[in-house]
Write a protein that holds these residues in place. Structure first.
Motif, short mmCIF file in Angstrom:
data_model
loop_
_atom_site.label_atom_id
_atom_site.label_comp_id
_atom_site.label_asym_id
_atom_site.label_seq_id
_atom_site.Cartn_x
_atom_site.Cartn_y
_atom_site.Cartn_z
N VAL A 19 1.05 -1.24 -0.14
CA VAL A 19 0.03 -0.03 0.13
C VAL A 19 0.92 1.31 0.04
O VAL A 19 0.65 2.37 -0.59
CB VAL A 19 -1.03 0.07 1.14
CG1 VAL A 19 -1.68 1.35 1.35
CG2 VAL A 19 -2.15 -1.14 1.30
N PRO A 25 -5.30 2.20 -2.16
CA PRO A 25 -6.00 1.57 -1.01
C PRO A 25 -6.25 0.17 -0.97
O PRO A 25 -6.49 -0.42 -1.91
CB PRO A 25 -7.16 2.29 -0.73
CG PRO A 25 -7.55 3.21 -2.10
CD PRO A 25 -6.20 3.12 -2.78
N LEU A 26 -6.35 -0.54 0.16
CA LEU A 26 -6.55 -2.08 0.41
C LEU A 26 -7.93 -1.98 1.29
O LEU A 26 -7.88 -1.44 2.36
CB LEU A 26 -5.61 -2.57 1.00
CG LEU A 26 -5.53 -4.12 1.27
CD1 LEU A 26 -5.72 -4.90 0.22
CD2 LEU A 26 -4.43 -4.55 2.34
#
Length: 93
Positions: A19, A25-26
């Motif tokens: 990231v 974004p995760l």
């Protein structure tokens, strides 16, 4: 990118590094529903004053060859506004 909580737990450090590197974004899911989001931290260093507005201006038309419009100071059209100031007792010659 989406990942389930169990897989995130197993690969946590690697995913956090990913990231940080990709700035993508995760989303962590549990039973198919999103429960958390890991996002990269924005650059927290203050930008300098020089150049901080670069790319925010749009120029419309020709800024070099501007048609001349006379100012009121050149034409005298607003001179009557200053008469009370010139005739007041506090005005000094």
């Amino acid at each position: 990118m989406n990942i389930n909580a169990a897989e995130f737990k197993a690969k946590c450090l690697k995913l956090i590094d990913e990231v940080a590197a990709t700035h993508e974004p995760l989303v962590i899911t549990k039973r198919g529903k999103p429960v958390a989001r890991v996002v990269p931290i924005e650059d927290e260093q203050p930008r300098g004053l020089f150049g901080y507005m670069k790319g925010t201006v749009t120029i419309h038309g020709d800024i070099i060859d501007v048609p001349h419009e006379p100012w009121a100071a050149e034409t005298g059209e607003e001179d009557d506004l200053y008469v009370p100031l010139l005739t007041s007792p506090s005005a000094k010659p």
